[in-house]
Design a protein around this motif. Structure first.
Motif, PDB file in Angstrom:
ATOM      1  N   THR A 260       0.887  -1.476   0.031  1.00 36.22           N
ATOM      2  CA  THR A 260      -0.480  -0.337   0.019  1.00 36.22           C
ATOM      3  C   THR A 260       0.734   1.424  -0.002  1.00 36.22           C
ATOM      4  OG1 THR A 260      -1.970  -1.073   1.578  1.00 36.22           O
ATOM      5  CG2 THR A 260      -1.767   1.041   1.079  1.00 36.22           C
ATOM      6  N   VAL A 261       0.712   1.794  -0.645  1.00 37.76           N
ATOM      7  CA  VAL A 261       1.395   3.766  -0.792  1.00 37.76           C
ATOM      8  C   VAL A 261      -0.008   4.667  -0.564  1.00 37.76           C
ATOM      9  CG1 VAL A 261       1.689   5.301  -2.665  1.00 37.76           C
ATOM     10  CG2 VAL A 261       2.963   3.190  -2.586  1.00 37.76           C
ATOM     11  N   TYR A 262       0.492   5.952   0.323  1.00 41.41           N
ATOM     12  CA  TYR A 262      -0.359   6.527   0.867  1.00 41.41           C
ATOM     13  C   TYR A 262       0.205   7.525   0.416  1.00 41.41           C
ATOM     14  CZ  TYR A 262      -0.294   2.668   4.491  1.00 41.41           C
ATOM     15  OH  TYR A 262      -0.630   1.286   5.150  1.00 41.41           O
ATOM     16  N   LEU A 263      -1.289   9.271   0.496  1.00 39.93           N
ATOM     17  CA  LEU A 263      -0.764  10.106  -0.089  1.00 39.93           C
ATOM     18  C   LEU A 263      -1.282  10.600   1.375  1.00 39.93           C
ATOM     19  CD1 LEU A 263       0.321  12.477  -1.633  1.00 39.93           C
ATOM     20  CD2 LEU A 263      -1.834  12.703  -2.979  1.00 39.93           C
ATOM     21  N   GLN A 264      -0.179  11.631   2.168  1.00 37.17           N
ATOM     22  CA  GLN A 264      -1.076  12.444   2.817  1.00 37.17           C
ATOM     23  C   GLN A 264      -0.834  13.929   2.662  1.00 37.17           C
ATOM     24  OE1 GLN A 264      -2.065  11.460   6.344  1.00 37.17           O
ATOM     25  NE2 GLN A 264      -2.713  14.079   6.321  1.00 37.17           N
TER      26      GLN A 264
END
Length: 125
Positions: free
Chosen positions: A78-82
């Motif tokens: 999983t990749v996140y973009l905060q």
């Protein structure tokens, strides 16, 4: 094949925060890097951020530096973009993408072979 599914979009007031998620499945071991792009109505798709799957090095568009942060959890694929300090001009459909070209952290969409379906982010003023 690699499948990407984004989530986490929504409506937020200016100055607020959102966190986007991108889950990869399938032949995810073939991914070298993942990126986030966005497309606002009537505008071209633009690069937002990218991260190396191994090592975690990152690259950002100037327009989001200092406000957005991309990260990944290899164990969860999983990749996140905060996204912090959101502005109305951040309103767009955000797309997760993955690729395995020879470029290290590409900003061009043509270097990404796999794309998610997109998630809407709307920032109200």
């Amino acid at each position: 094949q690699v499948q990407l599914v984004e989530s986490g979009g929504g409506l937020v007031q200016a100055g607020g925060s959102l966190r986007l998620f991108c889950a990869a499945s399938g032949r995810s071991f073939s991914i070298y890097y993942m990126g986030w792009f966005r497309q606002a109505p009537g505008k071209e798709r633009e690069f937002v951020a990218a991260i190396r799957w191994s090592g975690g090095n990152t690259n950002y568009a100037d327009s989001v530096k200092g406000r957005f942060a991309v990260s990944r959890d290899n164990a969860k694929n999983t990749v996140y973009l905060q996204m912090n300090g959101l502005k109305p001009e951040d309103t767009a459909v955000y797309y997760c993408a993955a690729g395995n070209s020879v470029e290290y952290l590409p900003t061009r969409g043509t270097r990404y072979g796999y794309w998610g379906q997109g998630t809407q982010v709307t920032v109200s003023s």
